[in-house]
Scaffold this motif. Structure first.
Motif, short mmCIF file in Angstrom:
data_model
loop_
_atom_site.label_atom_id
_atom_site.label_comp_id
_atom_site.label_asym_id
_atom_site.label_seq_id
_atom_site.Cartn_x
_atom_site.Cartn_y
_atom_site.Cartn_z
N LEU A 19 -66.11 47.61 13.65
CA LEU A 19 -65.11 46.37 13.30
C LEU A 19 -65.76 45.16 12.82
O LEU A 19 -64.66 44.46 12.13
N GLU A 20 -67.03 45.12 12.72
CA GLU A 20 -67.24 43.96 11.96
C GLU A 20 -67.37 44.29 10.34
O GLU A 20 -67.74 43.34 9.43
N LEU A 21 -66.94 45.38 9.85
CA LEU A 21 -66.66 45.59 8.41
C LEU A 21 -65.61 44.43 7.96
O LEU A 21 -65.43 44.10 7.00
N ILE A 22 -64.68 44.05 9.02
CA ILE A 22 -63.45 43.48 8.65
C ILE A 22 -64.04 41.92 8.17
O ILE A 22 -63.58 41.48 7.14
N PRO A 23 -64.85 41.23 9.02
CA PRO A 23 -65.38 39.96 8.34
C PRO A 23 -66.34 40.22 7.22
O PRO A 23 -66.95 39.25 6.44
N PHE A 24 -66.96 41.42 7.10
CA PHE A 24 -68.00 41.63 5.91
C PHE A 24 -67.19 41.71 4.72
O PHE A 24 -67.51 41.26 3.77
N ILE A 25 -66.02 42.18 4.85
CA ILE A 25 -65.11 42.35 3.85
C ILE A 25 -64.57 41.01 3.40
O ILE A 25 -64.44 40.72 2.17
N VAL A 63 -70.94 36.88 -8.98
CA VAL A 63 -71.31 36.17 -10.08
C VAL A 63 -71.86 36.88 -11.05
O VAL A 63 -71.52 36.94 -12.23
N THR A 64 -72.90 37.95 -10.79
CA THR A 64 -73.19 38.85 -11.74
C THR A 64 -72.76 40.16 -11.93
O THR A 64 -72.91 40.70 -12.88
N ARG A 65 -71.70 40.79 -11.05
CA ARG A 65 -71.08 41.89 -10.83
C ARG A 65 -72.16 43.07 -10.93
O ARG A 65 -71.84 44.06 -11.14
N MET A 66 -73.25 42.87 -10.12
CA MET A 66 -74.15 43.78 -9.79
C MET A 66 -73.46 44.81 -8.63
O MET A 66 -72.90 43.96 -7.74
N THR A 67 -73.94 46.10 -8.45
CA THR A 67 -73.72 46.76 -7.39
C THR A 67 -74.71 47.66 -6.56
O THR A 67 -75.18 47.04 -5.70
N VAL A 68 -75.18 48.69 -7.09
CA VAL A 68 -76.17 49.35 -6.55
C VAL A 68 -77.46 48.57 -6.60
O VAL A 68 -78.18 48.62 -5.58
N SER A 69 -77.81 48.22 -7.73
CA SER A 69 -79.19 47.18 -7.93
C SER A 69 -79.14 46.02 -6.89
O SER A 69 -80.10 45.87 -6.33
N LEU A 70 -78.08 45.44 -6.81
CA LEU A 70 -77.94 44.27 -5.72
C LEU A 70 -78.23 44.85 -4.18
O LEU A 70 -79.00 44.10 -3.89
N VAL A 71 -77.33 45.91 -3.88
CA VAL A 71 -77.74 46.52 -2.56
C VAL A 71 -79.31 46.75 -2.39
O VAL A 71 -79.89 46.65 -1.25
N VAL A 72 -79.86 47.58 -3.17
CA VAL A 72 -81.28 47.66 -3.32
C VAL A 72 -82.21 46.51 -3.33
O VAL A 72 -83.13 46.59 -2.34
N ILE A 93 -77.19 48.60 4.74
CA ILE A 93 -76.96 49.13 3.55
C ILE A 93 -75.34 49.06 3.38
O ILE A 93 -74.76 48.89 2.69
N VAL A 94 -74.84 49.71 4.56
CA VAL A 94 -73.39 49.91 4.50
C VAL A 94 -72.49 48.43 4.40
O VAL A 94 -71.73 48.22 3.55
N PRO A 95 -72.93 47.52 5.15
CA PRO A 95 -72.28 46.30 5.26
C PRO A 95 -72.70 45.41 3.69
O PRO A 95 -71.60 44.91 3.25
N LEU A 96 -73.75 45.74 3.36
CA LEU A 96 -73.98 45.24 1.84
C LEU A 96 -73.38 45.69 0.87
O LEU A 96 -72.75 44.85 0.04
N MET A 97 -73.41 47.01 1.00
CA MET A 97 -72.37 47.75 -0.08
C MET A 97 -70.85 47.51 0.00
O MET A 97 -70.18 47.37 -1.07
N ALA A 98 -70.34 47.32 1.04
CA ALA A 98 -68.94 46.85 1.37
C ALA A 98 -68.64 45.48 0.89
O ALA A 98 -67.75 45.33 0.16
N ALA A 99 -69.56 44.60 1.25
CA ALA A 99 -69.22 43.31 0.52
C ALA A 99 -69.48 43.24 -0.95
O ALA A 99 -68.84 42.56 -1.66
N ALA A 100 -70.26 43.90 -1.39
CA ALA A 100 -70.78 43.94 -2.69
C ALA A 100 -69.60 44.39 -3.64
O ALA A 100 -69.10 43.85 -4.74
N MET A 101 -69.29 45.51 -3.22
CA MET A 101 -67.88 46.33 -3.92
C MET A 101 -66.89 45.39 -3.97
O MET A 101 -66.03 45.11 -4.74
#
Length: 756
Positions: free
Chosen positions: A327-333, A524-533, A545-553
């Motif tokens: 359920l925390e994916l909601i605030p992460f998004i 700001v940078t539009r990085m995705t995969v490299s940002l999460v790593v 990694i999942v919360p980070l990817m959800a927020a980055a995308m």
């Protein structure tokens, strides 16, 4: 010497031996990727064939094969060493604004207090470290002591920033800014002489320390990529195959960029992915492995030089004791949405400010601009402990999960240790310290959101990674504490009832700060995969990694919906660099004839004939035009294409022929054929320049869709493409023409493309 005979003694292919300068490029021009790769293949074939002839040739072949790995080792060692020097110096000079160590002025605050016998909670108040008021007045309490510390903080900040801008202005103008937009353009094949030179490296290294220490809202991470690429470019001169081939050199620079990110964040894998995703134009598989090797060497060199910065191999190590809930994916998004909105707002505001700086008198006074921005930043930063501390320190504190021994205001909860198990603390009611920290963080957020807009792009080294992460980390921590208190007071609500019972440790505010940091940096940078790593390597938090990817995308989607360009692409366009984005789709139905030059009502295309023009005729064409090259045709009447010759090669060849070849005068015929044309016996010596002629220039017909033409330019890295109709030369399309056409179709100013 020129009269009477027309034999072989009078004819000479002047370029049988390559001339210095032939095959090189002028400043602010694009390289010919096809020609450079072809040269490298020829060189490699020659070395391979010679290796079978003798032992020495075999040794040379082996050394040539391993020279790339040796170069990566040297880049990693040099980049890591400089990063360590910058890190140690910046830490010391940042603390110098607040005081000095009596045990040794070269110690920063942390190192000064290592041998102190103070308690853990008072570890920052050791007797060896003296604030400026304690040093000058003998005490650190009272209004006058506060004012004196305030004054010294501002004075040191102004001194550091002014010294930085004066050094940049006086010795290396290319040392300012982040450097990533220019490096991205250089890696696409553009030439900017001096941008990766030794003076730029020296001044950027010194001024980066000064700029970071001044307390301006900037980071050293982006400029470290520039520093690493300078190291790569300078070390390339030690190896012939990289010194003489621009395409090979760009492979090295791609690896150097990876090493730069590696030393900036302690993230070797993320550095390689950043180079691949964000900056590199040509990235073959061998470059991938060499980049990883250079990044690893750089990271371990940094740790060897500066082992005291952190006890672990990550910059912001986190150790959260509770897993996140679905359920925390909601605030992460929601944090992802905030990051996307912040990214789009920052890019538009910063580009508008930079454009104003370029088009008004403001740009003529860079020293005054740095002085004013530094003064405002220092005056606003000192009263708030969260803006006074270094940005890296702030992020580290925001990422931190509160433990029993933490003395930070962010951890001043109403304590109830009855339900504590080990290091796990239950969700508790916020105490006065937390509420004080919240409004201080809110003020810090407002300040950093706006001051970063004016700071990025000034004439000092300035990175954007850490300021963006700080904005996101503050927003994330605020949301995290809000969620924590909501769960504590309303644990019976539907959203909490299934997984957050009273006395449990449900919400981790530090995780929200980490996700927020990733969201804002991605926006700001539009990085995705490299940002999460990078975030994973920064924090050591693999399970997040999942919360980070959800927020980055989410941040990328939101920011892309408002504006397609990231900050680096926006600055490339602002500066008019000829960068052809490989990720963008071209979907318009236009033809090559719509873009080629000459257009209707334009003068005819300037061409050189293969065997009927004199030295004087060719020199007149060179003097009357500014083109980078000229098509060579059989005759003006037939317009049948023979090849393409570069302006720079023509100038160098003719100048050298006039000096060194007997009988070359203004009336000498220049020919590009295998055999000389028949001429009267009394004619002067002829000049054969076939070896500088490109006999296989890329051609398309006038009916070729521009979609295909754009793809050819992107994938082959072309400088120009010739247009034919029924086998006859019709016109030419340059990279600049393609970029202008794309800008025009996107309702942008085509004249913003300034360079070839």
């Amino acid at each position: 010497n020129g009269g009477g005979m027309n034999g072989t003694s009078k004819m000479m292919d002047f370029l049988e031996e390559p001339l210095p300068g032939v095959g090189t490029y002028e400043d602010f021009n694009t390289i010919d990727w096809v020609r450079e790769k072809s040269r490298d293949r020829d060189r490699h074939r020659e070395i391979t064939s010679r290796s079978k002839e003798s032992t020495w040739a075999l040794i040379h072949s082996v050394s040539d094969a391993f020279s790339g790995w040796l170069l990566m080792l040297l880049i990693g060692l040099l980049a890591g060493s400089l990063a360590g020097l910058i890190d140690i110096s910046a830490h010391w000079m940042t603390d110098l604004k607040e005081g000095v160590c009596l045990a040794g002025f070269w110690f920063n605050h942390e190192h000064c207090c290592w041998k102190s016998n103070t308690t853990f909670t008072d570890r920052d108040k050791c007797p060896e470290w003296k604030s400026w008021s304690q040093l000058i007045l003998g005490h650190g309490e009272g209004a006058f002591a506060y004012i004196l510390n305030y004054f010294m903080y501002v004075i040191w900040a102004l001194l550091f920033s002014l010294l930085a801008v004066l050094l940049v202005k006086g010795f290396a103008p290319y040392a300012c800014g982040s450097g990533i937009p220019e490096i991205k353009t250089i890696l696409s094949g553009f030439i900017i002489r001096g941008y990766l030179g030794k003076w730029t490296l020296i001044i950027k290294t010194i001024t980066l320390v000064l700029a970071v220490s001044s307390g301006l809202s900037l980071g050293k991470e982006g400029p470290l990529v520039h520093v690493a690429c300078c190291c790569g470019n300078i070390l390339c001169h030690l190896f012939t195959k990289y010194r003489k081939n621009e395409a090979k050199r760009r492979e090295v620079l791609s690896a150097a960029a990876a090493a730069g990110v590696s030393v900036a964040f302690g993230a070797p894998i993320g550095g390689v992915l950043f180079s691949l995703e964000e900056v590199s134009y040509y990235f073959p598989l061998k470059t991938l492995w060499r980049s990883f090797f250079a990044a690893l060497v750089a990271a371990f060199t940094l740790r060897s030089i500066n082992p005291f910065g952190n006890s672990r191999l990550v910059l912001f190590y986190v150790e959260f004791h509770m897993p996140w809930h679905l359920l925390e994916l909601i605030p992460f998004i929601l944090l992802g949405i905030f990051g996307g909105l912040w990214g789009a707002f920052f890019i538009r505001s910063n580009i508008a400010w930079c454009r104003r700086r370029k088009t008004t008198k403001l740009g003529k006074y860079p020293v005054l601009e740095v002085f004013v921005v530094t003064a405002i930043t220092a005056i606003l930063a000192f009263p708030n402990e969260y803006t006074r501390m270094s940005t890296s320190e702030l992020i580290s504190e925001l990422f931190n999960d509160c433990g029993i021994l933490d003395s930070s205001k962010l951890c001043e909860y109403v304590n109830d240790f009855n339900s504590t198990k080990g290091d796990d603390l239950p969700d508790r009611a916020a105490g006065p310290g937390v509420y004080t920290a919240m409004w201080q963080l809110a003020l810090a957020l407002i300040m950093k959101v706006f001051i970063t807009i004016f700071t990025f792009g000034m004439k000092v080294p300035s990175g954007l990674f850490i300021p963006s992460m700080a904005v996101g980390a503050i927003a994330g921590r605020l949301l995290g504490v809000g969620m924590e208190q909501l769960a504590f007071y309303h644990h019976d609500w539907v959203i909490f009832s299934g997984w957050c019972s009273p006395g449990a440790d449900c919400i981790t505010p530090g995780l929200y700060a980490m996700v927020g940091a990733a969201a804002c940096l991605g926006g700001v940078t539009r990085m995705t995969v490299s940002l999460v790593v990078i975030m994973f390597e920064l924090t050591g938090g693999l399970e997040y990694i999942v919360p980070l990817m959800a927020a980055a995308m989410t941040s990328k989607w939101v920011a892309d919906a408002i504006g397609r360009e990231g900050i680096y692409d926006a600055h490339i366009r602002l500066n008019g660099y000829p960068f052809l984005e490989a990720k963008e789709e071209f979907s318009h139905k236009t033809l090559a004839m719509d873009v080629m030059r000459p257009r209707r009502n334009d003068p005819p295309l300037t061409v050189i004939t293969q065997d009927s023009m004199t030295v004087e005729d060719v020199e007149a064409i060179i003097n009357e035009t500014t083109y980078s090259g000229y098509p060579v045709v059989v005759s003006r009447e037939s317009q049948r294409l023979v090849g393409f010759v570069l302006r720079r090669d023509l100038i160098i060849s003719i100048e050298n022929a006039r000096k060194k070849q007997d009988g070359i005068v203004s009336t000498s015929i220049i020919y590009f054929t295998d055999h000389s044309p028949p001429l009267p016996p009394s004619s002067p010596s002829m000049l054969k320049l076939r070896s500088i002629l490109d006999l296989s220039p890329f051609t398309v017909t006038d009916q070729t869709p521009m979609e295909i033409v754009v793809d050819i330019f992107r994938k082959l890295g072309l400088r120009q493409c010739l247009v034919t109709h029924n086998g006859k030369l019709l016109g030419i399309i340059t990279k600049k023409d393609v970029l202008k056409h794309i800008a025009q179709l996107a309702n942008q100013d085509p004249d913003s493309i300034l360079f070839n």
